[in-house]
Scaffold this motif. Structure first.
Motif, PDB file in Angstrom:
ATOM      1  N   LEU A  38       0.874  -1.222  -0.046  1.00 57.70           N
ATOM      2  CA  LEU A  38      -0.070   0.170  -0.105  1.00 57.70           C
ATOM      3  C   LEU A  38       0.978   1.409   0.019  1.00 57.70           C
ATOM      4  CD1 LEU A  38      -2.935   1.215   0.344  1.00 57.70           C
ATOM      5  CD2 LEU A  38      -2.621   1.113   2.666  1.00 57.70           C
ATOM      6  N   TYR A  39       1.833   1.323   0.632  1.00 59.95           N
ATOM      7  CA  TYR A  39       2.882   2.371   0.714  1.00 59.95           C
ATOM      8  C   TYR A  39       3.594   2.639  -0.629  1.00 59.95           C
ATOM      9  CZ  TYR A  39       6.775   5.396   2.088  1.00 59.95           C
ATOM     10  OH  TYR A  39       7.684   6.374   2.280  1.00 59.95           O
ATOM     11  N   ASP A  40       3.967   1.617  -1.207  1.00 57.51           N
ATOM     12  CA  ASP A  40       4.596   1.535  -2.476  1.00 57.51           C
ATOM     13  C   ASP A  40       3.466   2.191  -3.514  1.00 57.51           C
ATOM     14  OD1 ASP A  40       6.821   0.992  -1.522  1.00 57.51           O
ATOM     15  OD2 ASP A  40       6.649  -1.433  -2.374  1.00 57.51           O
ATOM     16  N   TYR A  41       2.269   1.636  -3.467  1.00 59.90           N
ATOM     17  CA  TYR A  41       1.303   1.862  -4.295  1.00 59.90           C
ATOM     18  C   TYR A  41       0.959   3.544  -4.272  1.00 59.90           C
ATOM     19  CZ  TYR A  41      -3.551   1.753  -6.309  1.00 59.90           C
ATOM     20  OH  TYR A  41      -4.713   1.982  -7.228  1.00 59.90           O
ATOM     21  N   THR A  42       0.905   3.848  -3.047  1.00 65.11           N
ATOM     22  CA  THR A  42       0.662   5.444  -2.886  1.00 65.11           C
ATOM     23  C   THR A  42       1.649   6.328  -3.142  1.00 65.11           C
ATOM     24  OG1 THR A  42      -0.940   4.577  -0.884  1.00 65.11           O
ATOM     25  CG2 THR A  42      -0.311   6.889  -0.925  1.00 65.11           C
ATOM     26  N   LEU A  68     -10.937  -2.436   3.203  1.00 63.11           N
ATOM     27  CA  LEU A  68     -10.841  -2.210   1.637  1.00 63.11           C
ATOM     28  C   LEU A  68      -9.658  -2.809   1.091  1.00 63.11           C
ATOM     29  CD1 LEU A  68     -11.151   1.955   1.783  1.00 63.11           C
ATOM     30  CD2 LEU A  68     -12.837   0.338   1.501  1.00 63.11           C
ATOM     31  N   LYS A  69      -9.192  -3.810   1.573  1.00 63.72           N
ATOM     32  CA  LYS A  69      -8.144  -4.675   1.160  1.00 63.72           C
ATOM     33  C   LYS A  69      -8.824  -5.654  -0.098  1.00 63.72           C
ATOM     34  CE  LYS A  69      -5.075  -5.559   4.880  1.00 63.72           C
ATOM     35  NZ  LYS A  69      -4.267  -6.473   5.602  1.00 63.72           N
ATOM     36  N   ARG A  70     -10.171  -5.575   0.006  1.00 64.50           N
ATOM     37  CA  ARG A  70     -10.754  -6.576  -1.112  1.00 64.50           C
ATOM     38  C   ARG A  70     -11.961  -5.609  -1.789  1.00 64.50           C
ATOM     39  NH1 ARG A  70     -10.080 -11.450  -1.508  1.00 64.50           N
ATOM     40  NH2 ARG A  70     -12.019 -12.017  -2.197  1.00 64.50           N
ATOM     41  N   LYS A  82       4.088   7.271   6.613  1.00 69.61           N
ATOM     42  CA  LYS A  82       3.472   6.101   7.117  1.00 69.61           C
ATOM     43  C   LYS A  82       2.222   6.053   6.002  1.00 69.61           C
ATOM     44  CE  LYS A  82       3.176   4.677  11.238  1.00 69.61           C
ATOM     45  NZ  LYS A  82       2.707   4.390  12.653  1.00 69.61           N
ATOM     46  N   VAL A  83       2.157   4.874   5.446  1.00 63.88           N
ATOM     47  CA  VAL A  83       0.673   4.599   4.893  1.00 63.88           C
ATOM     48  C   VAL A  83       0.340   3.170   5.068  1.00 63.88           C
ATOM     49  CG1 VAL A  83      -0.440   4.291   2.706  1.00 63.88           C
ATOM     50  CG2 VAL A  83       1.439   6.167   2.768  1.00 63.88           C
ATOM     51  N   ILE A  84      -0.709   3.022   5.856  1.00 68.06           N
ATOM     52  CA  ILE A  84      -1.145   1.639   6.380  1.00 68.06           C
ATOM     53  C   ILE A  84      -2.510   1.339   6.496  1.00 68.06           C
ATOM     54  CG2 ILE A  84       0.799   1.526   8.094  1.00 68.06           C
ATOM     55  CD1 ILE A  84      -1.159   2.089  10.179  1.00 68.06           C
ATOM     56  N   TYR A  85      -2.923   0.112   6.118  1.00 63.48           N
ATOM     57  CA  TYR A  85      -4.400  -0.359   6.479  1.00 63.48           C
ATOM     58  C   TYR A  85      -4.309  -0.345   8.123  1.00 63.48           C
ATOM     59  CZ  TYR A  85      -4.775  -2.271   1.750  1.00 63.48           C
ATOM     60  OH  TYR A  85      -4.844  -2.330   0.227  1.00 63.48           O
ATOM     61  N   ASP A  86      -5.760  -0.038   8.268  1.00 65.56           N
ATOM     62  CA  ASP A  86      -5.749   0.181   9.901  1.00 65.56           C
ATOM     63  C   ASP A  86      -7.250  -0.488  10.210  1.00 65.56           C
ATOM     64  OD1 ASP A  86      -6.487   1.273  12.453  1.00 65.56           O
ATOM     65  OD2 ASP A  86      -5.638   3.092  12.138  1.00 65.56           O
ATOM     66  N   GLU A  87      -7.231  -1.319  11.078  1.00 63.23           N
ATOM     67  CA  GLU A  87      -8.381  -2.086  11.590  1.00 63.23           C
ATOM     68  C   GLU A  87      -9.334  -1.469  12.076  1.00 63.23           C
ATOM     69  OE1 GLU A  87      -8.970  -5.573  11.309  1.00 63.23           O
ATOM     70  OE2 GLU A  87      -7.060  -5.915  10.059  1.00 63.23           O
ATOM     71  N   LYS A  88      -8.905  -0.239  12.816  1.00 57.66           N
ATOM     72  CA  LYS A  88      -9.880   0.633  13.663  1.00 57.66           C
ATOM     73  C   LYS A  88     -10.650   1.463  13.132  1.00 57.66           C
ATOM     74  CE  LYS A  88      -6.305   0.297  17.240  1.00 57.66           C
ATOM     75  NZ  LYS A  88      -5.411   1.023  17.893  1.00 57.66           N
ATOM     76  N   ILE A  89     -10.467   1.642  11.725  1.00 60.82           N
ATOM     77  CA  ILE A  89     -11.016   2.663  10.758  1.00 60.82           C
ATOM     78  C   ILE A  89     -12.457   2.021  10.524  1.00 60.82           C
ATOM     79  CG2 ILE A  89     -11.521   3.928   8.669  1.00 60.82           C
ATOM     80  CD1 ILE A  89      -8.666   4.428   8.916  1.00 60.82           C
ATOM     81  N   THR A  90     -13.679   2.517  10.793  1.00 58.89           N
ATOM     82  CA  THR A  90     -14.904   1.826  10.416  1.00 58.89           C
ATOM     83  C   THR A  90     -15.401   2.669   8.956  1.00 58.89           C
ATOM     84  OG1 THR A  90     -16.284   3.480  11.622  1.00 58.89           O
ATOM     85  CG2 THR A  90     -15.618   1.324  12.706  1.00 58.89           C
ATOM     86  N   LEU A  91     -15.702   1.906   8.050  1.00 58.53           N
ATOM     87  CA  LEU A  91     -16.285   2.393   6.833  1.00 58.53           C
ATOM     88  C   LEU A  91     -17.596   3.238   6.944  1.00 58.53           C
ATOM     89  CD1 LEU A  91     -15.714  -0.639   4.464  1.00 58.53           C
ATOM     90  CD2 LEU A  91     -14.341   1.399   4.745  1.00 58.53           C
TER      91      LEU A  91
END
Length: 166
Positions: free
Chosen positions: A44-48, A104-106, A64-73
């Protein structure tokens, strides 16, 4: 239909018809049939970073660019950007961070791209104003259509009908 606030009555009516016909998920699948393969924080970091280097080379670096489990859609559908100031000795060091919901991984790659572009635009424009959306459109010409499609996906998820579930 809170996700469609601000859209015209005819657009909301069309979406309502798709919901009633149980065809909203298939509409999304016809527009975006394949999910992306950006699964790790490093990817995700490389993509961004690729988009940042293409469109915003002069902007401050990303820490930092990360996927975060705590963010609710439902509350932060597009992710979070933060500008963190830290004092180190006599200097103030600033760090830009982007966090995107791990849910948003899928999703299809164009929708992930829209979210990344949205968060990158916040490096220059903090508010959702005319300049912000103009920058988003500069980086992604079909930004508004992809944002709408993401809203449709969120509606599908609220209905328990996500077309991209594992």
């Amino acid at each position: 239909m809170r996700l469609l606030n601000g859209y015209s009555a005819s657009v909301i009516e069309q979406v309502q018809r798709h919901i009633e016909d149980n065809s909203l998920a298939s509409l999304l699948l016809s527009r975006h049939p394949v999910i992306h393969d950006v699964r790790t924080d490093k990817a995700l970091y490389d993509y961004t970073l690729g988009f940042k280097n293409q469109f915003m080379r002069q902007s401050d670096p990303l820490a930092k660019v990360i996927y975060d489990e705590k963010i609710t859609l439902t509350h932060q559908a597009l992710g979070l950007h933060s500008f963190v100031n830290r004092v180190q000795g006599n200097k103030v060091k600033a760090k830009n961070e982007i966090r995107i919901s791990s849910r948003l991984k899928r999703i299809p790659e164009p929708l992930l791209r829209m979210v990344v572009i949205h968060e990158l635009a916040h490096l220059r424009e903090k508010e959702h104003n005319k300049a912000f959306y103009k920058l988003c459109e500069f980086m992604l010409s079909d930004y508004h259509q992809l944002e709408f499609d993401l809203r449709l996906l969120l509606i599908c998820e609220q209905l328990g009908q996500s077309p991209y579930e594992a």
